[in-house]
Design an enzyme around this catalytic site. Structure first.
Site, mmCIF file in Angstrom:
data_model
loop_
_atom_site.group_PDB
_atom_site.id
_atom_site.type_symbol
_atom_site.label_atom_id
_atom_site.label_comp_id
_atom_site.label_asym_id
_atom_site.label_seq_id
_atom_site.Cartn_x
_atom_site.Cartn_y
_atom_site.Cartn_z
ATOM 1 N N GLY A 146 10.522 5.926 4.400
ATOM 2 C CA GLY A 146 9.672 5.175 3.068
ATOM 3 C C GLY A 146 7.937 5.224 2.419
ATOM 4 N N CYS A 147 7.728 4.861 1.005
ATOM 5 C CA CYS A 147 6.542 5.044 1.358
ATOM 6 C C CYS A 147 5.774 4.983 2.285
ATOM 7 C CB CYS A 147 5.714 5.234 -0.348
ATOM 8 S SG CYS A 147 6.707 3.693 -0.793
ATOM 9 N N PHE A 148 5.773 3.110 1.979
ATOM 10 C CA PHE A 148 4.515 2.197 2.827
ATOM 11 C C PHE A 148 5.201 2.506 5.093
ATOM 12 C CE2 PHE A 148 5.438 -0.866 -0.326
ATOM 13 C CZ PHE A 148 4.194 -1.196 -0.835
#
Ligand SMILES: NC(=O)c1ccc[n+]([C@@H]2O[C@H](COP(=O)([O-])OP(=O)(O)OC[C@H]3O[C@@H](n4cnc5c(N)ncnc54)[C@H](OP(=O)(O)O)[C@@H]3O)[C@@H](O)[C@H]2O)c1
Length: 327
Positions: A146-148
């Site tokens: 995921g980006c986070f």
């Protein structure tokens, strides 16, 4: 030449990924798929990428053994297609969250669906090359982060196992929500504001915890930019006597990782937008015992599409940077 199919190519992540594969020097762009936009050139749906190829309805049966595929569907929708592609002998990067968590029991509570092929969760390699590069090379299934989590983990990997009581305060651009319209991401809602959301219930927290091996407190904020994600991480840490030693530790960790730059000042989003680079910066509290570390990346690039290409390069035995240095 490896053929790379991109499923979900009309979406934000998929369109960016199709454009990167289209421009890649040794990958052949296979099918690029969409449902409602099938029949349109990608350049009509995402004109910024100038990809003339037409979007087509997905056809898993047209995927041949040994092909590579990237699946850019929403979570829960990706898992059945990923399984079908693997069953056909393809190797897959799943850009969705459907294979990121190793524990199948987490899927109903975190993502709201029972995982249809839990055995694949045991096989999937978490696709952060800065942590699992060698395993990615041989993987049949790579779960793109995921980006986070990508930003937060890159900010914390050099102190993995030693940082305690980790608190992550993260800000994302609006493209992180995908192309679907909603009042939460409407221009009038987002502009001139910064809003925290999903406090103590963000789906990326268990993913970060899995890779860090420790609980974290994670809060996401929506900020009025298109692309970019900044994770500011606070932790208790006694492993470096001074700032210089802490920075040296970061430089050593990332010495062989071409896309992570240990920078000399806290980084901003602009430095990494539309690139596969992440920038990290660690700082030691002068009173000792505590660090603040920063990780910044483009959520659609290193946080999704170009991160997926980095993984596809490794899987195909290509140089990790191929097709990405100019991006
Ligand atoms: N946006 C980011 O920054 C980011 C970062 C990291 C990971 N991701 C992950 O990447 C995936 C795609 O995200 P995104 O932001 O690109 O989302 P998006 O813009 O909403 O695109 C998703 C695409 O998936 C297709 N799709 C939706 N439901 C489908 C279904 N039931 N069957 C087949 N296709 C379906 C849609 O294509 P049609 O229009 O043709 O229906 C849509 O274009 C998500 O799992 C997301 O969590 C996104």
């Amino acid at each position: 030449m490896s053929t790379v199919h991109v499923f979900g190519a009309a979406g934000f992540a998929g369109a960016q990924l199709a454009a990167l594969i289209d421009a890649h020097p040794t990958f052949d762009l296979g099918q690029i798929t969409a449902r409602s936009d099938a029949g349109k050139p990608l350049a009509e749906v995402a004109p910024q990428y100038r990809v003339a190829r037409e979007l087509a309805a997905p056809d898993a049966d047209a995927v041949r053994e040994g092909d590579l595929a990237a699946v850019c569907y929403p979570h829960a929708e990706a898992a059945p297609l990923v399984a079908a592609l693997l069953d056909r002998g393809a190797r897959v990067v799943d850009v969705s969250a459907d294979h990121r968590l190793h524990d199948p029991e987490l899927y109903p509570s975190v993502y709201g669906f029972p995982h249809p092929r839990p055995e694949l969760l045991a096989e999937a390699v978490y696709g952060l090359p800065e942590l699992h590069r060698d395993a990615i090379r041989d993987a049949r299934l790579v779960a793109n982060p995921g980006c986070f989590p990508a930003a937060a983990l890159l900010a914390l990997l050099p102190v993995l196992g030693e940082a305690r009581d980790v608190v992550i305060d993260a800000k994302t651009g609006v493209s992180g929500a995908g192309r679907g319209a909603s009042s939460e991401v409407h221009f009038s809602t987002v502009t001139e504001s910064v809003s925290p959301y999903k406090v103590y219930e963000h789906r990326h927290a268990p993913e970060i915890e899995q890779e860090l091996g420790a609980p974290v407190t994670f809060t996401a904020h929506l900020v009025p930019v298109d692309r970019g994600l900044l994770a500011t991480c606070y932790a208790l840490f006694d492993g470096a006597p001074d700032d210089a030693a802490l920075r040296e530790r970061y430089r050593d960790y990332y010495a062989d990782h071409p896309f992570v730059e240990v920078v000399a000042a806290p980084p901003g989003m602009r430095a990494v937008q539309r690139t596969n680079y992440a920038q990290v910066y660690p700082a030691l509290d002068p009173r000792g015992g505590r660090i603040t570390t920063f990780g910044v990346l483009d959520n659609l690039m290193k946080g999704a599409a170009s991160g997926a290409v980095q993984n596809l390069n490794l899987m195909a035995g290509r140089p990790e940077t191929e097709g990405l240095l100019a991006a």
